[in-house]
Design a protein around this motif. Structure first.
Motif, short mmCIF file in Angstrom:
data_model
loop_
_atom_site.label_atom_id
_atom_site.label_comp_id
_atom_site.label_asym_id
_atom_site.label_seq_id
_atom_site.Cartn_x
_atom_site.Cartn_y
_atom_site.Cartn_z
N THR A 232 1.04 -0.98 -0.15
CA THR A 232 0.02 -0.29 -0.20
C THR A 232 0.50 1.59 0.28
O THR A 232 0.35 2.45 0.13
N GLY A 233 1.87 1.14 -0.26
CA GLY A 233 3.03 2.64 -0.28
C GLY A 233 3.08 2.45 1.68
O GLY A 233 2.75 2.36 2.51
N ALA A 234 4.30 3.33 1.89
CA ALA A 234 4.82 4.17 3.04
C ALA A 234 4.91 5.52 3.31
O ALA A 234 4.70 6.23 2.50
N ILE A 235 4.79 5.77 4.67
CA ILE A 235 5.10 6.68 4.92
C ILE A 235 6.11 6.70 5.95
O ILE A 235 7.09 6.67 6.87
N ILE A 236 7.07 8.51 4.91
CA ILE A 236 7.92 8.62 5.41
C ILE A 236 8.26 9.66 6.13
O ILE A 236 7.46 11.25 6.06
N THR A 237 8.77 9.93 7.03
CA THR A 237 8.89 11.23 8.08
C THR A 237 9.92 12.02 7.52
O THR A 237 10.97 12.44 7.18
N ARG A 238 9.37 13.45 7.19
CA ARG A 238 10.66 14.35 6.41
C ARG A 238 11.29 14.56 7.48
O ARG A 238 11.65 14.87 9.15
N VAL A 239 12.71 14.89 6.88
CA VAL A 239 13.61 15.67 8.11
C VAL A 239 13.94 17.04 7.91
O VAL A 239 14.28 17.26 9.53
N GLU A 240 13.65 17.63 7.73
CA GLU A 240 14.01 18.76 7.25
C GLU A 240 13.25 20.00 8.60
O GLU A 240 13.56 20.88 9.29
N PRO A 241 12.04 19.43 9.24
CA PRO A 241 11.63 20.15 9.82
C PRO A 241 11.67 19.54 11.25
O PRO A 241 10.98 20.11 12.11
#
Length: 255
Positions: A232-241
């Protein structure tokens, strides 16, 4: 010397402008990925508990690595360690114990409440007892200066674990190009098409190319939705914030 290395990290970040989680300790590899050449992205390694894979982590300084926050839930047995071993079939080599580790203070440990893009603050930092020599750490986005990427962009990803969702194997470093499906302020999603991350690729880094070189722009957090099949795809935490928190936490050596 510890404070000096941490200052180098902070300056480098500012100048540079687990698998998908089903449970906190489950591990698998990139579905549809390829076995990595040892010379490719050498700063990406394994976060281990004892001699077992917990998650993927990437050096951003000689003695600091970035991973997902849920990977740092306290283990029931054994101690955390880090290794750049690319294949655990013959055991874990060159395991380095941790001096300290930091889960983001606002990390939300719930999973079922976050089956879509949200703000879960799923990011964490490990600090090694000794630096890794002869490996160039990966730069991350500077605070307030995010790398720009769009829906449809392809990002490079590296991770460890199983080849398929239903069969086990020793941790093996694999890589793939994954495609972005949707983007929000704190997280983005990958498409449901292979290749895609799976359980245990938590903390795996995603890299974007920039005019000044590649940047670590995200770490794998969890699956999109409730499927157990990594389809189903994945959720990625963005680094910049979280870049400023990363800089500050790298200075905290208190276990």
């Amino acid at each position: 010397m510890m404070a000096h290395r941490s200052s180098i990290l902070a300056l480098a970040i500012i100048a540079s402008a687990c698998s998908v989680e089903r449970t906190a300790t489950t591990s698998q590899a990139i579905i549809g990925g390829e076995t990595s050449d040892p010379s490719e992205f050498p700063a990406t390694g394994m976060l281990v508990v004892g001699n077992e894979l917990r998650c993927t982590a990437t050096l951003i300084a000689p003695d600091v690595a970035l991973t997902a926050g849920h990977c740092l839930e306290a283990p029931m047995y054994g101690d955390f360690g880090f290794t750049l071993d690319t294949d655990a079939a013959d055991g874990i080599a060159d395991r380095i114990p941790l001096k300290a580790y930091h889960q983001h203070p606002d990390f939300n440990g719930s999973v079922d409440d976050f089956v879509d893009l949200a703000t879960r603050n799923d990011i964490g930092l490990i600090i090694l007892e000794r630096p890794v020599e002869n490996v160039v750490p990966e730069p991350i986005d500077a605070p307030g200066l995010p790398t720009l990427f769009d829906t449809g962009s392809q990002l490079a990803m590296w991770g460890y674990g199983r080849i398929t969702w239903h069969t086990g194997s020793f941790a093996l470093k694999r890589d793939a190009e994954v495609m972005i499906d949707r983007i929000e302020d704190h997280e983005f999603a990958t498409t449901a098409n292979d290749p895609q991350p799976c359980n245990g690729d938590s903390g795996a880094p995603l890299f974007a190319d920039t005019p000044t070189g590649r940047r670590l722009v995200g770490v794998v957090s969890r699956a999109m939705g409730r499927s157990e099949r990594c389809d189903t795809g994945a959720i990625i935490t963005r680094v910049e914030p979280y870049a400023q928190w990363i800089v500050e936490s790298s200075l905290d050596r208190d276990p």
